[in-house]
Design a protein around this motif. Structure first.
Motif, mmCIF file in Angstrom:
data_model
loop_
_atom_site.group_PDB
_atom_site.id
_atom_site.type_symbol
_atom_site.label_atom_id
_atom_site.label_comp_id
_atom_site.label_asym_id
_atom_site.label_seq_id
_atom_site.Cartn_x
_atom_site.Cartn_y
_atom_site.Cartn_z
ATOM 1 N N LEU A 247 0.891 -1.719 -0.064
ATOM 2 C CA LEU A 247 0.175 0.081 -0.118
ATOM 3 C C LEU A 247 1.107 1.297 -0.266
ATOM 4 C CD1 LEU A 247 -2.687 -1.271 2.731
ATOM 5 C CD2 LEU A 247 -3.134 -0.664 0.324
ATOM 6 N N LYS A 248 1.884 1.020 0.235
ATOM 7 C CA LYS A 248 2.877 2.978 0.835
ATOM 8 C C LYS A 248 3.885 2.558 -0.229
ATOM 9 C CE LYS A 248 2.686 2.177 6.356
ATOM 10 N NZ LYS A 248 3.770 2.296 7.241
ATOM 11 N N ASN A 249 4.420 1.955 -1.058
ATOM 12 C CA ASN A 249 5.365 1.829 -2.372
ATOM 13 C C ASN A 249 4.289 1.541 -3.427
ATOM 14 O OD1 ASN A 249 8.074 2.478 -0.049
ATOM 15 N ND2 ASN A 249 6.881 0.556 0.742
ATOM 16 N N PHE A 250 3.168 0.714 -3.594
ATOM 17 C CA PHE A 250 3.220 0.670 -5.463
ATOM 18 C C PHE A 250 2.620 1.405 -5.632
ATOM 19 C CE2 PHE A 250 4.049 -4.515 -4.179
ATOM 20 C CZ PHE A 250 5.247 -4.300 -4.780
ATOM 21 N N SER A 251 2.314 1.581 -7.175
ATOM 22 C CA SER A 251 1.570 2.781 -7.859
ATOM 23 C C SER A 251 0.563 1.902 -7.112
ATOM 24 C CB SER A 251 2.062 2.799 -8.905
ATOM 25 O OG SER A 251 1.612 2.362 -9.755
ATOM 26 N N ASP A 252 -0.840 3.029 -8.089
ATOM 27 C CA ASP A 252 -1.548 3.256 -7.717
ATOM 28 C C ASP A 252 -2.592 1.882 -8.754
ATOM 29 O OD1 ASP A 252 -2.293 5.464 -5.952
ATOM 30 O OD2 ASP A 252 -2.900 6.481 -7.596
ATOM 31 N N GLU A 253 -2.223 1.987 -10.521
ATOM 32 C CA GLU A 253 -2.303 0.601 -10.908
ATOM 33 C C GLU A 253 -2.006 -0.625 -10.099
ATOM 34 O OE1 GLU A 253 -0.043 -1.011 -14.819
ATOM 35 O OE2 GLU A 253 0.200 1.494 -14.224
ATOM 36 N N HIS A 254 -0.919 -0.449 -9.607
ATOM 37 C CA HIS A 254 -0.507 -2.097 -8.686
ATOM 38 C C HIS A 254 -1.751 -1.984 -7.888
ATOM 39 C CE1 HIS A 254 3.368 -1.689 -11.717
ATOM 40 N NE2 HIS A 254 2.943 -2.152 -12.067
ATOM 41 N N ARG A 256 -4.509 -2.036 -7.283
ATOM 42 C CA ARG A 256 -5.651 -1.376 -7.630
ATOM 43 C C ARG A 256 -6.157 -3.131 -7.362
ATOM 44 N NH1 ARG A 256 -5.738 1.320 -12.328
ATOM 45 N NH2 ARG A 256 -6.075 2.954 -11.434
ATOM 46 N N CYS A 257 -6.051 -4.223 -8.085
ATOM 47 C CA CYS A 257 -6.194 -5.241 -8.123
ATOM 48 C C CYS A 257 -5.878 -5.955 -6.067
ATOM 49 C CB CYS A 257 -5.548 -6.226 -8.436
ATOM 50 S SG CYS A 257 -3.831 -6.652 -7.922
ATOM 51 N N LEU A 258 -5.841 -5.439 -5.619
ATOM 52 C CA LEU A 258 -5.480 -5.284 -4.245
ATOM 53 C C LEU A 258 -6.990 -5.102 -3.561
ATOM 54 C CD1 LEU A 258 -1.201 -5.662 -3.651
ATOM 55 C CD2 LEU A 258 -2.944 -7.635 -3.157
ATOM 56 N N LEU A 259 -6.880 -3.848 -4.184
ATOM 57 C CA LEU A 259 -7.633 -2.475 -2.886
ATOM 58 C C LEU A 259 -8.646 -3.242 -3.524
ATOM 59 C CD1 LEU A 259 -5.603 0.884 -3.173
ATOM 60 C CD2 LEU A 259 -6.677 -0.947 -1.229
ATOM 61 N N ASN A 260 -9.442 -4.406 -4.503
ATOM 62 C CA ASN A 260 -11.102 -4.214 -5.061
ATOM 63 C C ASN A 260 -11.182 -5.779 -4.185
ATOM 64 O OD1 ASN A 260 -11.015 -2.393 -6.610
ATOM 65 N ND2 ASN A 260 -9.571 -3.300 -8.849
ATOM 66 N N VAL A 261 -10.361 -6.618 -3.792
ATOM 67 C CA VAL A 261 -9.988 -7.564 -2.883
ATOM 68 C C VAL A 261 -10.768 -7.454 -1.754
ATOM 69 C CG1 VAL A 261 -9.493 -9.459 -1.982
ATOM 70 C CG2 VAL A 261 -8.930 -9.425 -4.325
ATOM 71 N N VAL A 262 -9.755 -5.735 -1.178
ATOM 72 C CA VAL A 262 -10.353 -5.760 0.060
ATOM 73 C C VAL A 262 -11.621 -4.645 0.603
ATOM 74 C CG1 VAL A 262 -9.174 -3.909 1.661
ATOM 75 C CG2 VAL A 262 -7.637 -5.417 0.683
ATOM 76 N N ILE A 263 -11.516 -4.213 -0.857
ATOM 77 C CA ILE A 263 -13.078 -3.395 -0.872
ATOM 78 C C ILE A 263 -14.451 -4.427 -1.059
ATOM 79 C CG2 ILE A 263 -14.954 -2.169 -2.441
ATOM 80 C CD1 ILE A 263 -12.210 -0.959 -3.002
ATOM 81 N N ASP A 264 -14.326 -5.724 -1.244
ATOM 82 C CA ASP A 264 -15.312 -6.377 -1.342
ATOM 83 C C ASP A 264 -15.304 -7.488 -0.165
ATOM 84 O OD1 ASP A 264 -16.116 -5.930 -4.209
ATOM 85 O OD2 ASP A 264 -14.830 -6.947 -5.191
ATOM 86 N N ASN A 265 -14.136 -7.053 0.361
ATOM 87 C CA ASN A 265 -14.692 -8.101 1.667
ATOM 88 C C ASN A 265 -14.090 -6.733 2.825
ATOM 89 O OD1 ASN A 265 -14.331 -10.883 0.733
ATOM 90 N ND2 ASN A 265 -13.051 -9.728 -0.452
ATOM 91 N N CYS A 266 -14.757 -5.427 2.863
ATOM 92 C CA CYS A 266 -14.296 -4.715 3.912
ATOM 93 C C CYS A 266 -14.680 -4.968 5.240
ATOM 94 C CB CYS A 266 -14.346 -3.011 3.017
ATOM 95 S SG CYS A 266 -15.806 -2.345 3.183
ATOM 96 N N CYS A 286 -5.089 4.562 -0.965
ATOM 97 C CA CYS A 286 -5.786 5.143 -1.634
ATOM 98 C C CYS A 286 -6.359 6.139 -2.286
ATOM 99 C CB CYS A 286 -6.929 3.332 -1.983
ATOM 100 S SG CYS A 286 -8.435 3.912 -0.635
ATOM 101 N N TYR A 287 -6.361 6.051 -3.455
ATOM 102 C CA TYR A 287 -6.430 7.599 -3.945
ATOM 103 C C TYR A 287 -8.097 7.691 -4.993
ATOM 104 C CZ TYR A 287 -1.923 8.617 -1.822
ATOM 105 O OH TYR A 287 -1.550 8.383 -0.940
ATOM 106 N N GLY A 288 -8.341 8.501 -5.096
ATOM 107 C CA GLY A 288 -9.421 8.669 -6.656
ATOM 108 C C GLY A 288 -10.304 7.893 -6.351
ATOM 109 N N GLU A 289 -10.639 7.504 -7.721
ATOM 110 C CA GLU A 289 -12.294 6.181 -7.772
ATOM 111 C C GLU A 289 -12.481 5.554 -6.636
ATOM 112 O OE1 GLU A 289 -14.469 3.073 -8.561
ATOM 113 O OE2 GLU A 289 -12.009 2.866 -9.387
ATOM 114 N N THR A 290 -11.179 4.914 -6.807
ATOM 115 C CA THR A 290 -10.834 3.437 -5.719
ATOM 116 C C THR A 290 -10.859 3.745 -4.319
ATOM 117 O OG1 THR A 290 -9.164 2.683 -6.843
ATOM 118 C CG2 THR A 290 -9.651 1.954 -5.018
#
Length: 435
Positions: A247-254, A256-266, A286-290
């Motif tokens: 979360l701290k070191n990867f770009s938003d693009e990379h 996103r797939c982790l955060l999508n899983v987190v959102i579905d199970n938040c 995380c930023y923007g639409e995500t």
């Protein structure tokens, strides 16, 4: 500490032949550091776990050990729990280490002399230190030699109490191409990869690799394998470190797939002791639409999370952002339930945070809803509600503040006989002294 010896001095008058030594005889000559207590071999029962890896007649370590290299006080702890998580290995086969070279003094040996035995010796307390030093001080060709032998066993070694340090050092000093090979070997089976990430020793090696991978291709491979276990990692005391690093070191693009899983199970993550901390990190990094989708998913279940022992911290974190739209959406979810939440152990913390972090008009509206409740007087003497009332007194102004003070005055006799009511009276007295 004297040298760690497996065999008697061969210069003595009547040396004992190597092949005639019993296991007990070998151990009687060991000089082990006092902070590592070897288990008894007499009547030992290993039905509940793996047997300790000590030298046997078919699987001998080096004569004299590694003590004379200054490695006797190895700081690596002893542990027999391997937790292989589906990774098999033949490193313990007796044929892996043969005694042909065992009579040679170790200080005259190099990594090349140990060819064919490097992976097995990496799981020894002194062997792991020997190979770490070799990778630091010896020519690159020796690191390549270690890499070639360790690669096929890397998953097994990274869970070993000693072998994991060899893997960490190897990841640190090897070339970019070799690092990619290790990554591909780890992530070949995503399920097994997640098992490695959840293990206390496996986490160390994975984090070491994370700090070294740099190319988009490497990061994509890593995140793709990680996403299938994002929920388990978020709720695991070891896995959380890997999630937080990503979360701290990867770009938003990379991410996103982790955060999508987190959102579905938040919601499940928010209600977990470890997960609630990771979810707050997700909100921050995380930023923007995500980010909007994540916050919306949390707010949708705000009333449930407010009453949860861990979920309430996630809501307080959202309020602490002081984002007007986020605050308004949360307050709307709580509307009509402030009295109920104020009398809840965890919900009362959220109501206090609402009063402190919202605007003047919003906090006044919360107080007005509390004042309209027929149970308002109970709030003053409630184990949790009294804190909400005190916070309401501290943030209220004008007519609302005067009304709350008059309410305290009206119920003073009852408050004096109640341990929680006395706290409200004490707050009023402190407030009057400051005026």
């Amino acid at each position: 500490m004297e040298g760690f010896r497996y065999f008697p001095d061969t210069t003595s008058q009547n040396p004992i032949p190597y092949s005639d030594q019993s296991l007990e005889a070998a151990f009687s000559r060991l000089n082990i550091s006092p902070f590592i207590q070897p288990p008894s071999f007499s009547g030992a029962d290993y039905s509940s776990g793996s047997a300790p890896k000590y030298p046997s007649r078919h699987n001998e370590l080096l004569p004299g050990g590694f003590g004379h290299l200054g490695l006797a006080d190895c700081w690596v702890g002893s542990d027999s729990d391997h937790g292989l998580g589906g990774y098999g290995s033949n490193l313990h086969k007796p044929s892996d280490i043969t005694p042909n070279w065992s009579q040679e003094p170790l200080n005259s040996l190099s990594v090349a002399d140990l060819r064919g035995k490097i992976a097995s010796l990496s799981m020894d307390q002194y062997g792991c230190r020997f190979f770490q030093r070799a990778m630091e001080d010896e020519p690159k060709e020796f690191t390549d030699m270690i890499f070639d032998e360790v690669l096929d066993h890397v998953a097994h070694l990274m869970l070993d109490p000693y072998g994991n340090y060899v893997v960490q050092k190897l990841v640190e000093v090897c070339s970019e191409e070799q690092r990619t090979q290790i990554l591909l070997r780890w992530t070949k089976n995503p399920f097994h990869f997640i098992t490695l990430c959840l293990h206390s020793r496996g986490t160390r090696s994975v984090l070491k690799l994370l700090k070294k991978i740099t190319t988009r291709e490497q990061i994509s491979v890593f995140v793709s394998a990680l996403s299938c276990g994002a929920v388990d990692l978020s709720m695991n005391i070891n896995g959380q470190h890997i999630m937080e690093y990503c979360l701290k070191n990867f770009s938003d693009e990379h991410k996103r797939c982790l955060l999508n899983v987190v959102i579905d199970n938040c919601i499940g993550i928010a209600k977990d002791k470890v997960g609630c901390c990771v979810l707050q990190q997700c909100v921050d990094y995380c930023y923007g639409e995500t980010k909007g989708r994540l916050i919306a998913a949390i707010i949708e279940e705000a009333l449930i999370l407010a009453q949860d022992r861990y979920g309430n911290y996630v809501l307080q974190h959202l309020l602490g952002l002081r984002a007007p739209q986020v605050t308004s959406n949360l307050l709307r979810q709580f509307q009509g339930n402030y009295m109920f939440l104020s009398c809840s152990k965890y919900g009362s913390n959220v109501v206090e945070k609402c009063l402190l972090e919202s605007g003047e008009e919003q906090s006044a509206e919360i107080i007005r809803e509390l004042c309209r409740s027929p149970n308002l007087s109970m709030l003053l003497m409630h184990p949790f509600g009294n804190y909400v009332f005190q916070t309401a007194l501290s943030v209220s102004k004008g007519l609302t503040h005067k009304f709350l003070l008059s309410l305290v005055q009206h119920y003073t006799p009852a408050l004096l006989s109640n341990q929680y009511g006395k706290r409200v009276l004490a707050w009023r007295e402190r407030s009057l002294r400051r005026m």
